[in-house]
Design a protein around this motif. Sequence first.
Motif, PDB file in Angstrom:
ATOM      1  N   HIS A 131      26.325  31.831  50.131  1.00 48.67           N
ATOM      2  CA  HIS A 131      26.343  33.269  50.424  1.00 48.67           C
ATOM      3  C   HIS A 131      27.224  34.027  49.426  1.00 48.67           C
ATOM      4  CE1 HIS A 131      23.929  33.162  53.999  1.00 48.67           C
ATOM      5  NE2 HIS A 131      24.730  32.337  54.635  1.00 48.67           N
ATOM      6  N   VAL A 132      28.355  33.428  49.018  1.00 50.33           N
ATOM      7  CA  VAL A 132      29.213  34.087  48.027  1.00 50.33           C
ATOM      8  C   VAL A 132      28.468  34.231  46.707  1.00 50.33           C
ATOM      9  CG1 VAL A 132      31.327  33.895  46.667  1.00 50.33           C
ATOM     10  CG2 VAL A 132      31.372  33.351  49.093  1.00 50.33           C
ATOM     11  N   HIS A 133      27.767  33.173  46.297  1.00 50.33           N
ATOM     12  CA  HIS A 133      26.997  33.236  45.049  1.00 50.33           C
ATOM     13  C   HIS A 133      25.973  34.363  45.095  1.00 50.33           C
ATOM     14  CE1 HIS A 133      23.449  32.189  42.593  1.00 50.33           C
ATOM     15  NE2 HIS A 133      24.343  31.778  41.711  1.00 50.33           N
ATOM     16  N   ASN A 134      25.211  34.450  46.191  1.00 48.31           N
ATOM     17  CA  ASN A 134      24.203  35.508  46.317  1.00 48.31           C
ATOM     18  C   ASN A 134      24.842  36.893  46.365  1.00 48.31           C
ATOM     19  OD1 ASN A 134      22.277  33.519  46.384  1.00 48.31           O
ATOM     20  ND2 ASN A 134      22.010  33.559  48.605  1.00 48.31           N
ATOM     21  N   PHE A 135      26.003  36.977  46.998  1.00 46.47           N
ATOM     22  CA  PHE A 135      26.711  38.249  47.138  1.00 46.47           C
ATOM     23  C   PHE A 135      27.148  38.795  45.786  1.00 46.47           C
ATOM     24  CE2 PHE A 135      30.991  40.230  47.591  1.00 46.47           C
ATOM     25  CZ  PHE A 135      30.638  41.363  48.289  1.00 46.47           C
ATOM     26  N   VAL A 136      27.842  37.968  44.986  1.00 46.46           N
ATOM     27  CA  VAL A 136      28.348  38.470  43.703  1.00 46.46           C
ATOM     28  C   VAL A 136      27.211  38.686  42.709  1.00 46.46           C
ATOM     29  CG1 VAL A 136      30.633  37.458  44.045  1.00 46.46           C
ATOM     30  CG2 VAL A 136      28.869  36.124  42.873  1.00 46.46           C
ATOM     31  N   SER A 137      26.149  37.857  42.795  1.00 50.97           N
ATOM     32  CA  SER A 137      25.014  38.049  41.886  1.00 50.97           C
ATOM     33  C   SER A 137      24.298  39.361  42.174  1.00 50.97           C
ATOM     34  CB  SER A 137      24.034  36.875  42.023  1.00 50.97           C
ATOM     35  OG  SER A 137      24.635  35.665  41.655  1.00 50.97           O
ATOM     36  N   SER A 138      24.049  39.641  43.447  1.00 50.63           N
ATOM     37  CA  SER A 138      23.364  40.889  43.795  1.00 50.63           C
ATOM     38  C   SER A 138      24.255  42.103  43.536  1.00 50.63           C
ATOM     39  CB  SER A 138      22.917  40.865  45.256  1.00 50.63           C
ATOM     40  OG  SER A 138      24.018  40.706  46.128  1.00 50.63           O
ATOM     41  N   ALA A 139      25.585  41.919  43.605  1.00 51.91           N
ATOM     42  CA  ALA A 139      26.496  43.027  43.296  1.00 51.91           C
ATOM     43  C   ALA A 139      26.340  43.457  41.844  1.00 51.91           C
ATOM     44  CB  ALA A 139      27.937  42.612  43.576  1.00 51.91           C
ATOM     45  N   LEU A 140      26.282  42.490  40.931  1.00 49.92           N
ATOM     46  CA  LEU A 140      26.115  42.818  39.506  1.00 49.92           C
ATOM     47  C   LEU A 140      24.708  43.316  39.207  1.00 49.92           C
ATOM     48  CD1 LEU A 140      28.161  42.626  37.111  1.00 49.92           C
ATOM     49  CD2 LEU A 140      28.874  41.630  39.274  1.00 49.92           C
TER      50      LEU A 140
END
Length: 552
Positions: free
Chosen positions: A77-86
Amino acid sequence: MEEPSTAALLRQIADSVGSRYLNLAYQRSFSLNVFQMNAVELIEAAQRVKDPDQGMALMMEKNREAGVQAHRELNRHVHNFVSSALTLVEHTRIFMRKHYAGTELLAAYEKQVTATFVQSPIAQFVQGLRNYMLHRGLPNSSMFMKFMANPGATDGSGAMETGVHYDTASLLDWKEWKPVARAYLEQAGEHLDLHEFAQEYMTLVNQFHGWLDATLVAHHQSDLQELGQFQAQLQAISPTKQPAYAVPVETPDSAVEPFEFTSQQTTKLSQIASDLLSKIREVNFQQTPQEFPTERPTTPITDRDLIGPITFWGQEASGEAAFMFIHHEGKSYGLSANDYSSLDGLIDAVMKSAWARASLSREFVEKAFIDWSRKRFEADGPAFAVALSSSAQKEVTAVDVWAPIANMEVEVGFDFGPVRIEPITAAVMKHLRTSAPSPRLEQEEEVTELFQKLRQEIQGYAAAVISMEAEPTLAQERGLRLAQDAVGLLRFFSPAASRSLLFSSVALIGAEYIPTSKRPFENVLMRWLGRDSSWGCGPERAVAGWLDLRSD
């Protein structure tokens, strides 16, 4: 001055700046939605581990496998969160520079970006974390459990705290952090909580995009007003025409009374319903040939023998499927399969209204259209939106849906999200019996036996109770879904939830399953091997056979 034609107005609407802006704004919403949903999923997953009861259970040695998987899921979930943020950052920047280059709006946007994100410690950390994970891999993280004593307490009382956090020392070893992000990590202390930084950054992003949306609408105010004028002209000369190129500027649902549609919604519904009505035609179903004549006595059915209207799917002589729902003067009328599929468009348009989504099922809207079509087929009547509103007012009512739960008893009722868990007491069963319609004399004994059987099956167990205002079909559908979700969540608190060798038999009555063996894999495997003892097989085939039985 000559009035513009319908075609000319449609071209003006399609080519207008207001229409293009609304379409672009709709496209831009996708990137924001991807980020928001990833943020919500991360926060919810972190919150579950922060719950002391769940967190402590996941960190017990006997639940090691479940705890490891929960830890893995949080990293995902952290990976998806920071990727979608950028992704959101880049998509928004490209959108603004492509469509507003050289305008004061772009300058205001870039100034707001600097003020909101460039000097924000949390923003710089999240954006840096994405680069860290890209070049260095997953950060060092751990599930923790600690006891916090109450300040000044002498009796040893306190609270247990659980969660997942990052080791800031290992993060600070990376040299590519921007100064603001490095300061954020240094101020965090020894560990950084996942839940806190995700919640903080999501709040910051939502505030910024709320500002951007309001600024864009203000910038295009005159364009939207022009678009509204074009649409008003179009509706004046062709009331059933609705432009297909632009999203109409509609009255907010909050300004509309229950069981009513906005003027724009009414116009669109009338257009779609009228188009469907014009496609209703006579249907001639293919007669099934008989291999030989029968001498069985038959009784012909006439119109006078039918109780209420009928609906029927069949195949026409041309081979095309058709749906018949109107019987008039000895002939059948309906829609071809292709035309019937357009009914989904009408239902989708109805469901854009908040009150309709909350209280009507798709089946109800379809039935309302069929009833309206039958009346309009013979005589003029109200528009479909008016007929649907009237029908909804009659059918929508306050409903309590009770879904009995097998193998679960509760002493007293309690709230569980939108659901209430209540015991099915003898008083509840008595009320159910007395509130049922009185049966005919010849059915009295059968009804008494039915309620006696119900008492034996459900009395004493718990039930999921869902209260809502809806028509009966939606109440049943939504009530069942909510009850299934609630029972599924309740099973999380079962001792069987954290141990693979245990089995929880708690489920909605009718969906429960109780295994008859404590060793199902071995027993079923032997059953499968016993199907044909004349040949042997390897373990891969044995497992495949077991899965085959499972699917049976």
